[in-house]
Design an enzyme around this catalytic site. Structure first.
Site, PDB file in Angstrom:
ATOM      1  N   LYS A 225      21.471 -90.128  13.091  1.00 24.19           N
ATOM      2  CA  LYS A 225      21.251 -88.997  14.000  1.00 24.19           C
ATOM      3  C   LYS A 225      19.885 -88.368  13.738  1.00 24.19           C
ATOM      4  O   LYS A 225      19.237 -88.697  12.728  1.00 24.19           O
ATOM      5  CB  LYS A 225      22.373 -87.978  13.794  1.00 24.19           C
ATOM      6  CG  LYS A 225      22.471 -87.486  12.352  1.00 24.19           C
ATOM      7  CD  LYS A 225      23.811 -86.844  12.050  1.00 24.19           C
ATOM      8  CE  LYS A 225      23.797 -86.263  10.640  1.00 24.19           C
ATOM      9  NZ  LYS A 225      25.114 -85.713  10.273  1.00 24.19           N
TER      10      LYS A 225
ATOM     11  N   ARG B  69      33.895 -76.608  10.371  1.00 24.74           N
ATOM     12  CA  ARG B  69      32.831 -76.906  11.330  1.00 24.74           C
ATOM     13  C   ARG B  69      33.538 -77.611  12.484  1.00 24.74           C
ATOM     14  O   ARG B  69      34.418 -77.026  13.081  1.00 24.74           O
ATOM     15  CB  ARG B  69      31.719 -77.723  10.651  1.00 24.74           C
ATOM     16  CG  ARG B  69      30.422 -77.688  11.412  1.00 24.74           C
ATOM     17  CD  ARG B  69      29.295 -78.407  10.674  1.00 24.74           C
ATOM     18  NE  ARG B  69      29.548 -79.827  10.495  1.00 24.74           N
ATOM     19  CZ  ARG B  69      28.640 -80.684  10.036  1.00 24.74           C
ATOM     20  NH1 ARG B  69      27.438 -80.278   9.709  1.00 24.74           N
ATOM     21  NH2 ARG B  69      28.922 -81.959   9.909  1.00 24.74           N
TER      22      ARG B  69
ATOM     23  N   TYR C 251      -6.402 -69.082   6.943  1.00 25.11           N
ATOM     24  CA  TYR C 251      -5.779 -67.840   7.422  1.00 25.11           C
ATOM     25  C   TYR C 251      -5.363 -66.970   6.252  1.00 25.11           C
ATOM     26  O   TYR C 251      -4.766 -67.454   5.276  1.00 25.11           O
ATOM     27  CB  TYR C 251      -4.523 -68.164   8.231  1.00 25.11           C
ATOM     28  CG  TYR C 251      -4.782 -68.690   9.617  1.00 25.11           C
ATOM     29  CD1 TYR C 251      -5.518 -67.962  10.541  1.00 25.11           C
ATOM     30  CD2 TYR C 251      -4.254 -69.916  10.010  1.00 25.11           C
ATOM     31  CE1 TYR C 251      -5.735 -68.447  11.825  1.00 25.11           C
ATOM     32  CE2 TYR C 251      -4.455 -70.412  11.291  1.00 25.11           C
ATOM     33  CZ  TYR C 251      -5.201 -69.669  12.193  1.00 25.11           C
ATOM     34  OH  TYR C 251      -5.405 -70.154  13.458  1.00 25.11           O
TER      35      TYR C 251
ATOM     36  N   MET D  48      -1.231 -74.721  11.679  1.00 21.24           N
ATOM     37  CA  MET D  48      -0.400 -75.533  12.564  1.00 21.24           C
ATOM     38  C   MET D  48      -0.799 -77.009  12.550  1.00 21.24           C
ATOM     39  O   MET D  48       0.039 -77.898  12.467  1.00 21.24           O
ATOM     40  CB  MET D  48      -0.480 -74.982  13.994  1.00 21.24           C
ATOM     41  CG  MET D  48       0.423 -75.708  14.973  1.00 21.24           C
ATOM     42  SD  MET D  48       0.182 -75.154  16.664  1.00 21.24           S
ATOM     43  CE  MET D  48       0.725 -73.464  16.568  1.00 21.24           C
TER      44      MET D  48
HETATM   45  C1  PLP Z   1      25.331 -86.216   9.042  1.00 23.21           C
HETATM   46  C2  PLP Z   1      26.687 -86.680   8.717  1.00 23.21           C
HETATM   47  C3  PLP Z   1      26.884 -87.657   7.737  1.00 23.21           C
HETATM   48  C4  PLP Z   1      25.791 -88.143   6.841  1.00 23.21           C
HETATM   49  O1  PLP Z   1      25.583 -87.158   5.872  1.00 23.21           O
HETATM   50  P1  PLP Z   1      24.529 -87.301   4.681  1.00 23.21           P
HETATM   51  O2  PLP Z   1      24.762 -86.098   3.868  1.00 23.21           O
HETATM   52  O3  PLP Z   1      23.198 -87.305   5.331  1.00 23.21           O
HETATM   53  O4  PLP Z   1      24.823 -88.559   3.994  1.00 23.21           O
HETATM   54  C5  PLP Z   1      28.161 -88.139   7.555  1.00 23.21           C
HETATM   55  N1  PLP Z   1      29.191 -87.661   8.293  1.00 23.21           N
HETATM   56  C6  PLP Z   1      29.038 -86.694   9.221  1.00 23.21           C
HETATM   57  C7  PLP Z   1      30.221 -86.214   9.967  1.00 23.21           C
HETATM   58  C8  PLP Z   1      27.792 -86.153   9.457  1.00 23.21           C
HETATM   59  O5  PLP Z   1      27.646 -85.183  10.357  1.00 23.21           O
END
Ligand code: PLP
Length: 350
Positions: free
Chosen positions: A42, A134, A250, A298
């Protein structure tokens, strides 16, 4: 969404070591024992490029890819036979058409998603919440009969505190998951992210989902640091000599305490080179450390190259970007640093 194509004019370059990604993935796969080893790609593969990251782990034997959203599936089309792409946010009503047209599967996260998906008769994954609060079904929802008649491939949960080995929530989530998972018919069960894979055999179930550890962050399951994956180089646009007492950047936060040669490099916080690296980051020229001088802006950063005076405009300088070290220096997480690298780099895959 794929990042823009690299341009030859790009002034900063991200070198991505795909052999390191493959070797990190193999370390997780070996530690998984009898469990399968997937890969979370992701957020554009944690900033390194989802398409290339996926191709690398798939070539190493990975058959389970995880993304957050349907937009991220786009970069992963045309996977070889047997490679499964799962969408961790599940499927919302407005996403149904795109989900039904896709070969990726949703990881359903709410009772509403379960009800809507069951009508399609298609397979899916399900996320249950075991204490992180979550995404996911509550234990009560999971055991209410809600999942009856659903074709579940993989039942997931996610650990909140896996990087803190002795955190009591780890054992509590493990016990809750084992209890629920034993009562829900699914082909596979999965709990561990990268850090979770190092918590012991009990956490590995049928599949692990590492992300960070594949991309040079955190630890491999055996406890060694993950092999570094990204290296940053930036183009020097100008070299200038400043007198003792002159200030730089800056806010004039750096004041030269001796005649100083500066290299002004085309790299800034818009490239994920954190502003917190002002006056504490380092670059490297031929092995010589060149400290950041003044605030990171930046698009530009200045480095003190007095110790490497041969540098000229047009040269490339290496930027120290060990993610664990930079995380300590900046107070940012390794996840933030990698995913924040930005889209201005030209990317080279080695
Ligand atoms: C992002 C994610 C992972 C991977 O987690 P890492 O800590 O990057 O290894 C695994 N399972 C879920 C549900 C996630 O959202």
């Amino acid at each position: 969404m794929s990042p823009p194509r690299p341009t030859p004019e790009a002034a900063a370059c991200l070198t991505v070591d795909t052999a390191a990604i493959a070797s990190n993935w193999r370390a997780f796969a070996a530690a998984a024992g009898g469990a399968a080893c997937g890969a979370a790609v992701k957020a554009d593969g944690y900033g390194v490029g989802a398409r290339e990251a996926a191709a690398t782990v798939v070539a190493a034997g990975c058959r389970d890819l995880f993304v957050a959203s349907w937009a991220e599936v786009e970069a992963l089309t045309a996977q070889p036979e047997g490679v499964r792409v799962a969408v961790l946010h599940g499927v919302m009503p407005h996403e149904m058409p795109v989900a039904l047209a896709s070969s990726a599967v949703p990881v359903l996260v709410t009772a509403g998603q379960v009800t809507a998906w069951r009508e399609t008769g298609r397979r899916c994954d399900v996320m249950i919440d075991t204490g992180m609060n979550r995404l996911g079904l509550s234990p009560a929802e999971t055991l209410s009969g809600l999942l009856d008649g659903l074709a579940i491939d993989t039942l997931h949960s996610h650990l909140a505190c896996a990087e803190v080995r002795d955190h009591p929530l780890n054992a509590a989530q493990l016990a809750a998951f084992a209890n629920i998972a034993g009562r829900i018919p699914a082909r596979r069960r999965a709990l561990a992210n990268s850090a979770g894979a190092g918590l012991g055999d009990a956490y590995r179930f049928d599949l692990i989902r590492p992300g960070l550890g594949l991309f040079g962050g955190g630890l491999l399951p055996g406890g060694a640091p993950s092999a570094p994956v990204v290296a940053i180089t930036a183009r020097v646009i100008q070299v200038r000599d400043v007198a003792e007492g002159a200030s730089v950047g800056y806010g004039a936060t750096f004041v030269a305490d001796r005649p100083t040669r500066l290299a002004i490099a085309a790299l800034g916080y818009a490239d994920g080179y954190a502003r917190a690296l002002s006056n504490v980051g380092t670059a490297r020229i031929g092995g010589i450390a060149c400290p950041a001088a003044g605030r990171v802006s930046m698009d530009l950063s200045a480095f003190d190259v007095t110790g490497a005076p041969d540098v000229v405009a047009g040269d490339w300088i290496g930027i120290d970007f060990d993610v664990a070290a930079v995380a300590r220096l900046t107070g940012r997480s390794q996840y933030e640093l990698l995913t924040g690298l930005g889209h201005r780099y030209s990317r080279e895959y080695r």
